[in-house]
Enzyme design. Sequence first.
Site, short mmCIF file in Angstrom:
data_model
loop_
_atom_site.label_atom_id
_atom_site.label_comp_id
_atom_site.label_asym_id
_atom_site.label_seq_id
_atom_site.Cartn_x
_atom_site.Cartn_y
_atom_site.Cartn_z
N LYS A 90 0.87 -1.20 0.00
CA LYS A 90 0.00 0.00 0.00
C LYS A 90 0.90 1.24 0.00
O LYS A 90 1.89 1.28 0.74
CB LYS A 90 -0.92 0.01 1.22
N GLU A 110 -9.39 7.44 3.61
CA GLU A 110 -9.31 7.66 5.06
C GLU A 110 -9.88 9.03 5.42
O GLU A 110 -9.59 10.03 4.76
CB GLU A 110 -7.84 7.54 5.53
O1 KIV Z 1 -1.45 2.10 8.71
C1 KIV Z 1 -2.66 1.83 8.74
O2 KIV Z 1 -3.16 1.17 9.66
C2 KIV Z 1 -3.49 2.32 7.66
C3 KIV Z 1 -4.96 2.19 7.83
C4 KIV Z 1 -5.44 3.24 8.75
C5 KIV Z 1 -5.67 2.21 6.53
O3 KIV Z 1 -2.99 2.85 6.71
#
Ligand code: KIV
Length: 263
Positions: free
Chosen positions: A109, A177
């Site tokens: 991600k 988010e």
């Molecule tokens: O780091 C994380 O937990 C996240 C979530 C809040 C989506 O990016």
Amino acid sequence: MNILKILQMKGKEPITVVTAYDYFSAKVCERAGIDMILVGDSLGNVVLGYQSTLNVEMEDMERHIMAVRRGAPNSFIIGDMPFMSYQISDEEGIKNAGKLMKAGANAVKVEGGERVSSLVRKLVDAGIPVMGHIGLTPQSVNQIGGYRVQGKGPDKERMMRSAKSLENAGVFSIVLELTVEETAKLITESLSIPTIGIGAGRYCDGQVLVWHDLLGINDGKVPKFVKKYANLNEIIESALKTYIQDVKGKTFPDERNIFKEDE
Ligand code: KIV
């Protein structure tokens, strides 16, 4: 689970995502049937005790992804790219994404919209599935003026453009988010890939929560968008107090907890 199944779930079945950072939590996630596990860089806040996610290093992410993979051998695991592991150059981003995949992730991600689209394209070309992340992006907290709700007024257009640019670059899903519900709904309806909301309302294709928030492990207040499904902080504190009492009062260990020579 795989990215084709996740793509097929859009509009049919809400997608469940939760963060996990260690062997034990990963094991429970897999047993419970969570669709995807995110080893988030929120690791910095909830496990390592930093004020923000900026201090998280590649080594932290690799170590915790490996632990989560050991606990959840059959789950779809997303590894978060930490601050400064992909911002300097796409080449460095690809190298670091490869390290997270070797640690056991099925996807990575990255935070950001148009800014990361060229990197996303290269990662996808290299066979690395990518989840996008727009709206509140905690790694840019100093740039965006704090933890504020996103997607209001003219910001809506900017978020829509970011989402489209990520979709065109090849992400298989996007985290939204802390985003106003109307904007999250518009984005969700305009994309063919699933959106995963955290504080982004009811119309996303899935939801993600942080393990510690969902289970009430954090002390203090949780944000409004969190639903606490348990209050483990209280349960753990009470158990520890009872343990202290038992040891101090010499009621633990007792007959049932000891070994005898003739056993
Ligand atoms: O780091 C994380 O937990 C996240 C979530 C809040 C989506 O990016």
